[in-house]
Design an enzyme around this catalytic site. Structure first.
Site, PDB file in Angstrom:
ATOM      1  N   GLU A   1      -4.825  -3.069   3.359  1.00  0.00           N
ATOM      2  CA  GLU A   1      -5.628  -4.256   3.068  1.00  0.00           C
ATOM      3  C   GLU A   1      -4.760  -5.124   2.176  1.00  0.00           C
ATOM      4  O   GLU A   1      -4.570  -4.823   1.001  1.00  0.00           O
ATOM      5  CB  GLU A   1      -6.930  -3.875   2.350  1.00  0.00           C
ATOM      6  CG  GLU A   1      -7.822  -2.919   3.122  1.00  0.00           C
ATOM      7  CD  GLU A   1      -8.424  -3.518   4.386  1.00  0.00           C
ATOM      8  OE1 GLU A   1      -8.415  -4.748   4.532  1.00  0.00           O
ATOM      9  OE2 GLU A   1      -8.890  -2.742   5.235  1.00  0.00           O
TER      10      GLU A   1
ATOM     11  N   CYS B   1     -10.374 -10.576  -2.720  1.00  0.00           N
ATOM     12  CA  CYS B   1      -9.515 -10.668  -1.534  1.00  0.00           C
ATOM     13  C   CYS B   1     -10.166 -11.508  -0.447  1.00  0.00           C
ATOM     14  O   CYS B   1      -9.481 -12.091   0.389  1.00  0.00           O
ATOM     15  CB  CYS B   1      -9.224  -9.275  -1.006  1.00  0.00           C
ATOM     16  SG  CYS B   1     -10.705  -8.275  -0.807  1.00  0.00           S
TER      17      CYS B   1
HETATM   18  P1  NAP Z   1       0.162  -4.925  -5.920  1.00  0.00           P
HETATM   19  O1  NAP Z   1       1.039  -5.403  -7.008  1.00  0.00           O
HETATM   20  O2  NAP Z   1       0.738  -4.811  -4.562  1.00  0.00           O
HETATM   21  O3  NAP Z   1      -0.392  -3.522  -6.424  1.00  0.00           O
HETATM   22  C1  NAP Z   1      -1.307  -2.791  -5.660  1.00  0.00           C
HETATM   23  C2  NAP Z   1      -1.176  -1.324  -5.983  1.00  0.00           C
HETATM   24  O4  NAP Z   1       0.087  -0.832  -5.517  1.00  0.00           O
HETATM   25  C3  NAP Z   1      -1.214  -1.024  -7.478  1.00  0.00           C
HETATM   26  O5  NAP Z   1      -1.931   0.170  -7.664  1.00  0.00           O
HETATM   27  C4  NAP Z   1       0.248  -0.847  -7.826  1.00  0.00           C
HETATM   28  O6  NAP Z   1       0.453  -0.067  -8.971  1.00  0.00           O
HETATM   29  C5  NAP Z   1       0.745  -0.147  -6.585  1.00  0.00           C
HETATM   30  N1  NAP Z   1       2.191  -0.235  -6.354  1.00  0.00           N
HETATM   31  C6  NAP Z   1       3.058  -1.186  -6.790  1.00  0.00           C
HETATM   32  N2  NAP Z   1       4.288  -0.920  -6.317  1.00  0.00           N
HETATM   33  C7  NAP Z   1       4.191   0.216  -5.567  1.00  0.00           C
HETATM   34  C8  NAP Z   1       5.131   0.992  -4.822  1.00  0.00           C
HETATM   35  N3  NAP Z   1       6.405   0.656  -4.735  1.00  0.00           N
HETATM   36  N4  NAP Z   1       4.673   2.090  -4.194  1.00  0.00           N
HETATM   37  C9  NAP Z   1       3.379   2.451  -4.244  1.00  0.00           C
HETATM   38  N5  NAP Z   1       2.450   1.748  -4.944  1.00  0.00           N
HETATM   39  C10 NAP Z   1       2.849   0.643  -5.591  1.00  0.00           C
HETATM   40  O7  NAP Z   1      -1.139  -5.806  -5.754  1.00  0.00           O
HETATM   41  P2  NAP Z   1      -2.128  -6.342  -6.890  1.00  0.00           P
HETATM   42  O8  NAP Z   1      -1.415  -7.430  -7.581  1.00  0.00           O
HETATM   43  O9  NAP Z   1      -2.726  -5.236  -7.673  1.00  0.00           O
HETATM   44  O10 NAP Z   1      -3.311  -6.913  -6.000  1.00  0.00           O
HETATM   45  C11 NAP Z   1      -3.447  -8.248  -5.626  1.00  0.00           C
HETATM   46  C12 NAP Z   1      -3.389  -8.406  -4.140  1.00  0.00           C
HETATM   47  O11 NAP Z   1      -4.266  -7.487  -3.506  1.00  0.00           O
HETATM   48  C13 NAP Z   1      -3.862  -9.779  -3.686  1.00  0.00           C
HETATM   49  O12 NAP Z   1      -2.920 -10.291  -2.781  1.00  0.00           O
HETATM   50  C14 NAP Z   1      -5.189  -9.523  -2.979  1.00  0.00           C
HETATM   51  O13 NAP Z   1      -5.467 -10.395  -1.915  1.00  0.00           O
HETATM   52  C15 NAP Z   1      -4.992  -8.144  -2.463  1.00  0.00           C
HETATM   53  N6  NAP Z   1      -6.290  -7.503  -2.277  1.00  0.00           N
HETATM   54  C16 NAP Z   1      -6.708  -7.244  -1.019  1.00  0.00           C
HETATM   55  C17 NAP Z   1      -7.926  -6.626  -0.813  1.00  0.00           C
HETATM   56  C18 NAP Z   1      -8.401  -6.301   0.574  1.00  0.00           C
HETATM   57  O14 NAP Z   1      -9.351  -5.540   0.690  1.00  0.00           O
HETATM   58  N7  NAP Z   1      -7.800  -6.826   1.604  1.00  0.00           N
HETATM   59  C19 NAP Z   1      -8.731  -6.276  -1.900  1.00  0.00           C
HETATM   60  C20 NAP Z   1      -8.282  -6.567  -3.166  1.00  0.00           C
HETATM   61  C21 NAP Z   1      -7.039  -7.176  -3.346  1.00  0.00           C
HETATM   62  P3  NAP Z   1       0.684  -0.750 -10.403  1.00  0.00           P
HETATM   63  O15 NAP Z   1      -0.556  -1.506 -10.724  1.00  0.00           O
HETATM   64  O16 NAP Z   1       0.912   0.395 -11.279  1.00  0.00           O
HETATM   65  O17 NAP Z   1       1.875  -1.650 -10.251  1.00  0.00           O
END
Ligand code: NAP
Length: 503
Positions: A257, A296
């Site tokens: 997602e 999101c």
């Molecule tokens: P993110 O930076 O990609 O982080 C998401 C998760 O991935 C966090 O738990 C993060 O941990 C972890 N992570 C980071 N690097 C990783 C790696 N190399 N390997 C494995 N895991 C890793 O995203 P975010 O900033 O939290 O979220 C914002 C985005 O999520 C927005 O673009 C939003 O649209 C999207 N979103 C989508 C939905 C949906 O249902 N489609 C719902 C909510 C949000 P850390 O926090 O420890 O870095």
């Protein structure tokens, strides 16, 4: 020093051996707690969940697992006040926005408890009818769905520490699959606290639910062939996960997602004094302000007929001007904070990027904050940008900062689009036009003005996820969600053997 939150891994509470990462109050800037996963024995944690947790869950029937979910619902409800306090402090959300996450999560869990009940006293499911394989009906093929004998790893985004956990954990646990949740670091407290309450209450078998807060390093390396991973977050991290050897080489099943530039579309036959116009304006303002736009599914693009551009700009701006922004503890505040300084910077950068191709119709940057210091608080007012030549403004369609179908499709696949109109035939045609590029199409007409569930609200009965840039994933959708946690197999056997499966 603030408390270092323990992780629950390998069936016991254990703190990381490092100093930890501080979780902050995004409004006051104060440190709340710390999280850390340094030094955890991850192979042991995954093995215990897979073996002990998985075996214990699979021994139960769907009805028994559904009863467990009901018990979790009751428990979470009894701790709601504590969850709201954590959300205010760590996510900077006003009460209504915290409810979307906390009560939305509990509601979703409750829905799966009821759905699970309907699956009865079985441990596996039949998929369709048996099919003859030849002229003689004695030898047939029956598809079955059995729980995967692995662990479900959830890597979640910062914006839904509660809902993001339960919307995934509910179908997984109902299916008989143990869960390891790694919440996004910045808002991990609420997830950790909810898991703590559930584990301490002893509702689930040992190993069925674990939480690891802090760095994600090494988590993906633990995944084996029958495990699954469900990721919610940015497109960049999604790409890293997709290319990890667990997915690319070991065929670990993955659900993504990612981000999405969702849209709202006023059909061309609508005038500015139609009810559909009014409904669009109301919904756009709601979507821009709920959870400070950090949803999101939030509407990112509004498409109206060219002739209505000015009227739409004025009507939306007039409503946005009434939104008080600032400290969620102040009763007059309707829109709280972004979750972190990093998000504030990202939003400001994103706006600057979009402004190069758009006109500012309502400027959130100049909104005075209520009860909050703009030098510390991660608050920003809602900003409405306008573009007359929507075809020429590629950044609007490509950038998630949080006309017609061809333009909507330029979002490259989204979670949700909403359509506003009055003629049922036109609305139905428009919905089908958008269905291939959206996981959900939300159609708003005057007859459902007071009934519809909201563009951005993800209901457990409906699919959540979207093709293309939205990640290509599928979640929820009622019992469809349990498919991800089951393996389908065709059993080819004599009708007498197959009749045993059906009994
Ligand atoms: P993110 O930076 O990609 O982080 C998401 C998760 O991935 C966090 O738990 C993060 O941990 C972890 N992570 C980071 N690097 C990783 C790696 N190399 N390997 C494995 N895991 C890793 O995203 P975010 O900033 O939290 O979220 C914002 C985005 O999520 C927005 O673009 C939003 O649209 C999207 N979103 C989508 C939905 C949906 O249902 N489609 C719902 C909510 C949000 P850390 O926090 O420890 O870095």
């Amino acid at each position: 020093m603030t408390e270092l939150l323990p992780n629950y891994a390998a069936g016991r509470w254990q703190t990381g051996s490092g100093p930890g990462t501080s979780l902050l109050d995004p409004v006051l800037g104060t440190e709340l707690v710390r999280v850390d996963s340094t030094g955890l024995n991850l192979p042991e944690a995954f093995e215990l969940a897979r073996e002990q947790g998985g075996q214990a869950l699979r021994k139960l029937t769907y009805r028994e697992r559904a009863a467990m979910l009901s018990a979790v619902v009751k428990l979470l409800q009894s701790h709601r006040d504590a969850y709201y306090e954590i959300a205010t402090a760590n996510s900077g959300t006003v009460k209504n926005d915290s409810a979307v996450d906390i009560d939305g999560g509990i509601f979703t869990l409750g829905t799966y408890a009821k759905l699970g009940e309907s699956l009865g006293d079985r441990c596996y499911l039949l998929d369709g009818e048996a099919a003859r394989l030849g002229k003689d009906p004695l030898f047939q093929s029956q598809h079955v769905l059995v729980p995967t004998r692995g662990v479900a790893l959830f890597i979640n985004a910062f914006n839904f520490p509660s809902w993001g956990l339960w919307e995934k954990a509910a179908p997984a646990l109902l299916s008989g699959v143990p869960v390891i949740i790694k919440p996004a670091t910045s808002t991990a407290w609420l997830t950790q606290r909810m898991v703590r309450d559930v584990v301490d209450a002893g509702i689930l078998p040992a190993g069925a639910l674990s939480v690891i807060c802090g760095s994600s390093v090494g988590l993906m390396d633990q995944l084996q062939a029958f495990d699954v991973v469900s990721f919610t977050g940015s497109a960049e991290t999604a790409a890293v996960i997709r290319s990890h050897p667990a997915v690319a080489q070991r065929s670990v099943r993955v659900n993504m997602e990612a981000d999405s530039v969702n849209s709202a579309w006023l059909l061309p036959d609508m005038s500015t004094d139609s009810q559909a116009f009014e409904l669009l304006v109301k919904e756009v303002v709601r979507e821009m302000t709920v959870k400070s736009g950090q949803k999101c599914t939030a509407i990112r693009r509004v498409l109206v007929p060219q002739a209505h551009y000015q009227a739409a700009a004025q009507a939306i701006s007039a409503r946005l001007a009434k939104v008080a922004v600032g400290n969620p503890r102040n009763e007059s505040v309707r829109m709280g904070s972004l979750v972190s300084r990093a998000q504030l910077v990202a939003v400001k950068d994103g706006l600057a990027y979009l402004k190069a191709q758009a006109t500012v119709l309502h400027d959130g940057a100049s909104v005075p904050l209520v009860d909050a210091d703009s030098a510390i608080a991660c608050c920003v007012g809602p900003t409405l940008l306008g573009v007359q030549d929507a075809d020429g403004a590629d950044r609007i369609h490509d950038t998630e900062v949080f006309g017609p179908v061809r333009l909507i499709r330029r979002g490259q696949g989204s979670l949700v689009a909403s359509i506003y109109g009055e003629d049922p035939a036109n609305l139905a045609t428009a919905a089908l036009e958008l269905a291939d590029s959206h996981g959900r199409v939300h159609v708003i007409s005057p007859d459902v003005a007071a009934l519809h569930t909201g563009h951005g609200n993800v209901m457990p009965q409906s699919l959540h996820g979207g093709p293309g840039r939205a990640g290509g994933g599928e979640e929820l959708g009622g019992l469809r969600a349990i498919n991800f946690y089951h393996r389908r197999s065709a059993v080819q056997a004599s009708t007498s053997v197959l009749s045993q499966l059906a009994s």
